[in-house]
Scaffold this active site. Structure first.
Site, PDB file in Angstrom:
ATOM      1  N   CYS A 119      26.906 -21.690  -1.974  1.00  0.00           N
ATOM      2  CA  CYS A 119      27.518 -22.996  -2.258  1.00  0.00           C
ATOM      3  C   CYS A 119      27.259 -23.896  -1.055  1.00  0.00           C
ATOM      4  O   CYS A 119      26.732 -23.440  -0.040  1.00  0.00           O
ATOM      5  CB  CYS A 119      29.018 -22.833  -2.561  1.00  0.00           C
ATOM      6  N   ARG A 151      39.434 -10.095   7.656  1.00  0.00           N
ATOM      7  CA  ARG A 151      38.447 -10.426   8.704  1.00  0.00           C
ATOM      8  C   ARG A 151      39.023 -10.115  10.080  1.00  0.00           C
ATOM      9  O   ARG A 151      40.111 -10.574  10.422  1.00  0.00           O
ATOM     10  CB  ARG A 151      38.094 -11.910   8.595  1.00  0.00           C
ATOM     11  N   CYS A 154      24.796 -15.816   3.121  1.00  0.00           N
ATOM     12  CA  CYS A 154      26.246 -15.640   3.139  1.00  0.00           C
ATOM     13  C   CYS A 154      26.635 -14.597   2.092  1.00  0.00           C
ATOM     14  O   CYS A 154      25.809 -14.146   1.308  1.00  0.00           O
ATOM     15  CB  CYS A 154      26.934 -16.961   2.837  1.00  0.00           C
TER      16      CYS A 154
HETATM   17 FE1  SRM Z   1      32.671 -19.507   5.668  1.00  0.00          FE
HETATM   18  C1  SRM Z   1      34.923 -20.434   3.348  1.00  0.00           C
HETATM   19  C2  SRM Z   1      32.591 -16.446   4.349  1.00  0.00           C
HETATM   20  C3  SRM Z   1      31.021 -18.468   8.391  1.00  0.00           C
HETATM   21  C4  SRM Z   1      31.937 -22.762   6.482  1.00  0.00           C
HETATM   22  N1  SRM Z   1      33.676 -18.621   4.145  1.00  0.00           N
HETATM   23  C5  SRM Z   1      34.619 -19.200   3.327  1.00  0.00           C
HETATM   24  C6  SRM Z   1      35.273 -18.135   2.434  1.00  0.00           C
HETATM   25  C7  SRM Z   1      36.481 -17.635   3.149  1.00  0.00           C
HETATM   26  C8  SRM Z   1      35.548 -18.568   0.990  1.00  0.00           C
HETATM   27  C9  SRM Z   1      36.877 -19.165   0.655  1.00  0.00           C
HETATM   28  O1  SRM Z   1      37.345 -20.091   1.345  1.00  0.00           O
HETATM   29  O2  SRM Z   1      37.456 -18.734  -0.351  1.00  0.00           O
HETATM   30  C10 SRM Z   1      34.132 -17.082   2.415  1.00  0.00           C
HETATM   31  C11 SRM Z   1      34.549 -15.627   2.146  1.00  0.00           C
HETATM   32  C12 SRM Z   1      33.449 -14.901   1.415  1.00  0.00           C
HETATM   33  C13 SRM Z   1      33.656 -13.446   1.304  1.00  0.00           C
HETATM   34  O3  SRM Z   1      33.802 -12.964   0.161  1.00  0.00           O
HETATM   35  O4  SRM Z   1      33.624 -12.751   2.309  1.00  0.00           O
HETATM   36  C14 SRM Z   1      33.429 -17.367   3.724  1.00  0.00           C
HETATM   37  N2  SRM Z   1      32.061 -17.770   6.292  1.00  0.00           N
HETATM   38  C15 SRM Z   1      32.018 -16.621   5.571  1.00  0.00           C
HETATM   39  C16 SRM Z   1      31.213 -15.543   6.252  1.00  0.00           C
HETATM   40  C17 SRM Z   1      31.740 -14.135   6.031  1.00  0.00           C
HETATM   41  C18 SRM Z   1      29.746 -15.670   5.799  1.00  0.00           C
HETATM   42  C19 SRM Z   1      28.825 -14.545   6.176  1.00  0.00           C
HETATM   43  O5  SRM Z   1      27.990 -14.234   5.336  1.00  0.00           O
HETATM   44  O6  SRM Z   1      28.892 -14.011   7.283  1.00  0.00           O
HETATM   45  C20 SRM Z   1      31.308 -16.048   7.710  1.00  0.00           C
HETATM   46  C21 SRM Z   1      32.516 -15.526   8.429  1.00  0.00           C
HETATM   47  C22 SRM Z   1      32.533 -16.008   9.845  1.00  0.00           C
HETATM   48  C23 SRM Z   1      33.623 -15.426  10.690  1.00  0.00           C
HETATM   49  O7  SRM Z   1      33.481 -14.285  11.082  1.00  0.00           O
HETATM   50  O8  SRM Z   1      34.576 -16.147  10.992  1.00  0.00           O
HETATM   51  C24 SRM Z   1      31.479 -17.544   7.485  1.00  0.00           C
HETATM   52  N3  SRM Z   1      31.762 -20.458   7.195  1.00  0.00           N
HETATM   53  C25 SRM Z   1      31.037 -19.842   8.166  1.00  0.00           C
HETATM   54  C26 SRM Z   1      30.252 -20.791   8.885  1.00  0.00           C
HETATM   55  C27 SRM Z   1      29.261 -20.479   9.999  1.00  0.00           C
HETATM   56  C28 SRM Z   1      29.905 -20.549  11.349  1.00  0.00           C
HETATM   57  O9  SRM Z   1      31.104 -20.756  11.474  1.00  0.00           O
HETATM   58  O10 SRM Z   1      29.186 -20.390  12.339  1.00  0.00           O
HETATM   59  C29 SRM Z   1      30.511 -22.034   8.324  1.00  0.00           C
HETATM   60  C30 SRM Z   1      29.828 -23.360   8.698  1.00  0.00           C
HETATM   61  C31 SRM Z   1      30.282 -23.921   9.986  1.00  0.00           C
HETATM   62  C32 SRM Z   1      31.465 -24.805   9.788  1.00  0.00           C
HETATM   63  O11 SRM Z   1      32.577 -24.309   9.739  1.00  0.00           O
HETATM   64  O12 SRM Z   1      31.271 -26.017   9.624  1.00  0.00           O
HETATM   65  C33 SRM Z   1      31.472 -21.817   7.262  1.00  0.00           C
HETATM   66  N4  SRM Z   1      33.395 -21.344   5.026  1.00  0.00           N
HETATM   67  C34 SRM Z   1      32.912 -22.565   5.434  1.00  0.00           C
HETATM   68  C35 SRM Z   1      33.546 -23.593   4.669  1.00  0.00           C
HETATM   69  C36 SRM Z   1      33.297 -25.126   4.798  1.00  0.00           C
HETATM   70  C37 SRM Z   1      34.133 -25.733   5.854  1.00  0.00           C
HETATM   71  C38 SRM Z   1      34.033 -27.224   5.861  1.00  0.00           C
HETATM   72  O13 SRM Z   1      34.020 -27.828   6.925  1.00  0.00           O
HETATM   73  O14 SRM Z   1      34.001 -27.841   4.785  1.00  0.00           O
HETATM   74  C39 SRM Z   1      34.409 -22.938   3.760  1.00  0.00           C
HETATM   75  C40 SRM Z   1      35.314 -23.593   2.707  1.00  0.00           C
HETATM   76  C41 SRM Z   1      36.539 -24.207   3.294  1.00  0.00           C
HETATM   77  O15 SRM Z   1      36.891 -24.009   4.446  1.00  0.00           O
HETATM   78  O16 SRM Z   1      37.171 -24.952   2.541  1.00  0.00           O
HETATM   79  C42 SRM Z   1      34.271 -21.530   4.018  1.00  0.00           C
HETATM   80 FE1  SF4 Z   2      28.705 -18.536   0.655  1.00  0.00          FE
HETATM   81 FE2  SF4 Z   2      29.967 -20.752  -0.106  1.00  0.00          FE
HETATM   82 FE3  SF4 Z   2      31.213 -18.433  -0.218  1.00  0.00          FE
HETATM   83 FE4  SF4 Z   2      30.607 -19.508   2.151  1.00  0.00          FE
HETATM   84  S1  SF4 Z   2      32.033 -20.329   0.699  1.00  0.00           S
HETATM   85  S2  SF4 Z   2      30.382 -17.345   1.541  1.00  0.00           S
HETATM   86  S3  SF4 Z   2      28.665 -20.539   1.673  1.00  0.00           S
HETATM   87  S4  SF4 Z   2      29.372 -19.008  -1.381  1.00  0.00           S
END
Ligand code: SRM
Ligand code: SF4
Length: 577
Positions: free
Chosen positions: A486, A89, A441
């Site tokens: 999820c 990323r 997502c």
């Molecule tokens: Fe996210 C984890 C993708 C924005 C909340 N997110 C992940 C992971 C890295 C999965 C993992 O931990 O193994 C995903 C990778 C998927 C892949 O194959 O690419 C992933 N998140 C994404 C992206 C690519 C979704 C998308 O379709 O664009 C976004 C990348 C953003 C960036 O450029 O940095 C993305 N993730 C978000 C957002 C939205 C935002 O930030 O505006 C959220 C919700 C806001 C927040 O943080 O509360 C978000 N991602 C999570 C979470 C839950 C965090 C929590 O508080 O519990 C996880 C899981 C974790 O961190 O344990 C997670």
């Molecule tokens: Fe989607 Fe969950 Fe993976 Fe985020 S962590 S990309 S919400 S399936």
């Protein structure tokens, strides 16, 4: 320069034994500022993976170890290790990049990744499918155009978001510059990144992490800058949001919004999404100090024992807003002023051509769920490479996973227009309002946490909902619909008017009642249901909305007024019936 404040209280004492804390705290502390054994692991040709501990540490470097989940069963059957690959990323504050940088990203996607670029919900790019032996090549290629991946993931300040506003370029420029400087200020200082990925020598002397310390933050921390009336960055979902306040179209300062976040776990009521509280106003010269102090309050008081409660939103709920304000004012050395008035009207993007106050042009292109690829219907990747070769402005990734070909001169506009037509990119803008405002997502096949499809399924699901809307004369009514694979909430589903989060293959929770511009959380309406059941419900709700909505009433408000769901008052209320 990092601001060191000494006369403050802390709960997270750095001399505290890490054994009492979550195992990740010990891992960070032992990692020698995020070095771990990553370099050695990269040399190990026997496996496509890294060690378990290093897979945690590489997140701080913007990299995730994944495996192709479509191949898991077959590889297991063949007694092969999973098809390990990495997601990389980019750190791109506010989503702005030059045509030269675009061309490099395009080349990386083709040479080292899976031939696609993925625009994210936080305005940056992800490469998927990068093999271990290609990570260094990828990072070096990014470095050659002054891009990096530092802190794009991990327990630190993540990618800083910024409103894309194509109408007012001067204001956008100023706020984007602040977002970029905030991002630069908040990134980890460790030399590990350049040593591991770019083979640079360790530089001696000085503290490696004057702000974060050895254990960084308890959890990820997200900052965003909004420019009303657009709430495109969903400011209420940020850990720390800045809402621009202008006077005669000049930026004077920002309202501060704290404690937002989406992540939750099903059947774990101690976890919930939360909208940030707008707590006061500061002049624009205080932004970086507010960002650093807020993150340092979270560093000092965030929960380091239980990672499910380690986000800043829980610190805010556990300690209260008055406590936080006092902490911030003590560290800032001044009072923050009362909140100044502002108004949001939407969190969506505006598509097609826009002209700004300087006579430059911007074209917002619809990119379905952010995936830029070449496939039979459209050669998006090729088309954008050709455009980047002649473009005389910049590109901006929007917070809704779309792309703005920005700052086009009047002279170059006809040329870009002709290319958009030749590659049929302008047609993408003609998609239904529902489709253009929707987000999904990534989910399968790369996300290790996905429980159901999202990016690959939403386009087909939308086609079915489009039919319901047009059958009821609602095709021109804007509705926000978001889906995630999820409950983690990566497409910010809990602020959408209709949302779905994956429970199992083909099964989703369905939520209703989010505020149209992201100002209210939605509530669960149905649990663990399949497409048939969802369409049956929408088949009742949509005609009801068409026949009984009040003038200008948004669907999210209608379903609350008609008692489909009770309005969610706060994060803690989200899980109550
Ligand atoms: Fe996210 C984890 C993708 C924005 C909340 N997110 C992940 C992971 C890295 C999965 C993992 O931990 O193994 C995903 C990778 C998927 C892949 O194959 O690419 C992933 N998140 C994404 C992206 C690519 C979704 C998308 O379709 O664009 C976004 C990348 C953003 C960036 O450029 O940095 C993305 N993730 C978000 C957002 C939205 C935002 O930030 O505006 C959220 C919700 C806001 C927040 O943080 O509360 C978000 N991602 C999570 C979470 C839950 C965090 C929590 O508080 O519990 C996880 C899981 C974790 O961190 O344990 C997670
Ligand atoms: Fe989607 Fe969950 Fe993976 Fe985020 S962590 S990309 S919400 S399936």
């Amino acid at each position: 320069m990092v601001i060191i404040v000494t006369n403050v209280t802390r709960e997270n004492d750095i001399s505290q034994p890490v054994e009492d804390l979550h195992p990740n705290e010990g891992l960070k502390k032992r990692s020698n500022f995020l070095r771990g054994t990553i370099s050695q692991g990269l040399e190990d040709a026997i496996t496509g993976a890294l060690s378990v501990d290093d897979t945690q540490l590489i997140k701080f470097h913007g990299i995730y170890q994944q495996d192709d989940r479509d191949l898991r069963t077959e590889r297991r059957r063949q007694k092969l290790e999973p098809a390990y690959q990495f997601m990389v990323r980019v750190r791109l504050p506010g989503g702005v990049l030059s045509p030269e940088q675009w061309l490099k990203l395009d080349a990386i996607a083709r040479d080292y990744a899976n031939g696609t670029l993925r625009l994210t919900t936080r305005q940056t790019f992800q490469f998927h499918g990068v093999l271990k032996q290609n990570i260094r090549n990828t990072i070096a290629a990014l470095d050659s155009v002054l891009l990096d991946t530092i802190a794009a993931c991990g327990d630190d300040s993540r990618g800083v978001m910024c409103a894309v506003n194509p109408y007012l370029s001067a204001l956008h420029g100023e706020i984007h510059d602040l977002a970029r400087r905030t991002s630069d200020h908040m990134i980890p200082r460790t030399g590990a990144y350049r040593e591991i990925w770019l083979n640079e020598k360790k530089v001696a002397g000085g503290s490696e992490e004057p702000m974060y310390g050895e254990t960084y933050l308890p959890r990820k921390f997200k900052i965003g800058f909004a420019l009303p009336p657009a709430n495109d960055i969903d400011v209420y979902t940020q850990d720390l949001g800045f809402i621009a306040i202008t006077e005669q179209e000049k930026l004077v300062g920002f309202n501060i919004c704290v404690g937002g976040g989406m992540g939750r776990t099903d059947r774990a009521p101690h976890t919930y999404p939360r909208l940030g509280d707008v707590i006061g106003y500061v002049s624009k010269d205080k932004v970086i100090a507010v960002a650093e102090h807020t993150a340092s309050i979270q560093r000092d008081f965030g929960n380091r024992k239980d990672r499910t409660r380690a986000r800043f939103k829980y610190t805010i709920d556990d300690k209260g807003i008055p406590w936080f304000k006092e902490q911030l004012e003590t560290r800032l050395g001044q009072k923050i002023e009362p909140v100044r008035p502002f108004e949001f009207t939407s969190n969506a993007d505006s598509y097609g051509w826009q002209e700004d106050e300087d006579g430059r042009f911007h074209f917002t292109l619809f990119v379905e769920n952010g995936r830029i690829a070449n496939h039979s219907e459209a050669q998006f990747l090729n088309a954008l490479r050709e455009i980047a070769l002649v473009h005389d402005g910049e590109f901006r990734v929007t917070p809704n996973q779309n792309l703005i070909i920005a700052n086009i001169s009047a002279r170059n506009k006809p040329h870009i227009q002709a290319m958009l037509e030749a590659f049929e990119l302008d047609k993408a803008v003609e998609n239904s309002l529902l489709r253009r405002n929707a987000m999904a997502c990534v989910a399968f096949p790369t996300c290790g946490l996905a429980m159901a499809e999202s990016e690959r399924y939403l386009p087909h699901f939308i086609t079915k909902v489009e039919k319901l809307l047009s059958d009821n004369g609602l095709e021109d009514t804007p509705i926000t619909l978001r889906m995630t694979g999820c409950p983690n909430g990566c497409a910010r589903p809990y602020v959408a008017e209709i949302a779905f989060t994956g429970r199992a293959p083909g099964k989703y929770n369905m939520y209703l009642g989010g505020g149209f511009w992201g100002q209210r959380l939605n509530r669960m309406y149905l649990e663990n249901v399949d497409e048939k059941r969802i369409l049956e419900e929408l088949g009742k709700i949509i005609p009801h909305y068409a026949s009984e909505r009040e003038h200008g009433e948004y669907l999210g408000d209608f379903v609350v007024r008609k008692n489909y769901v009770r309005a969610v008052e706060s994060g803690q209320d989200f899980n109550l019936d």
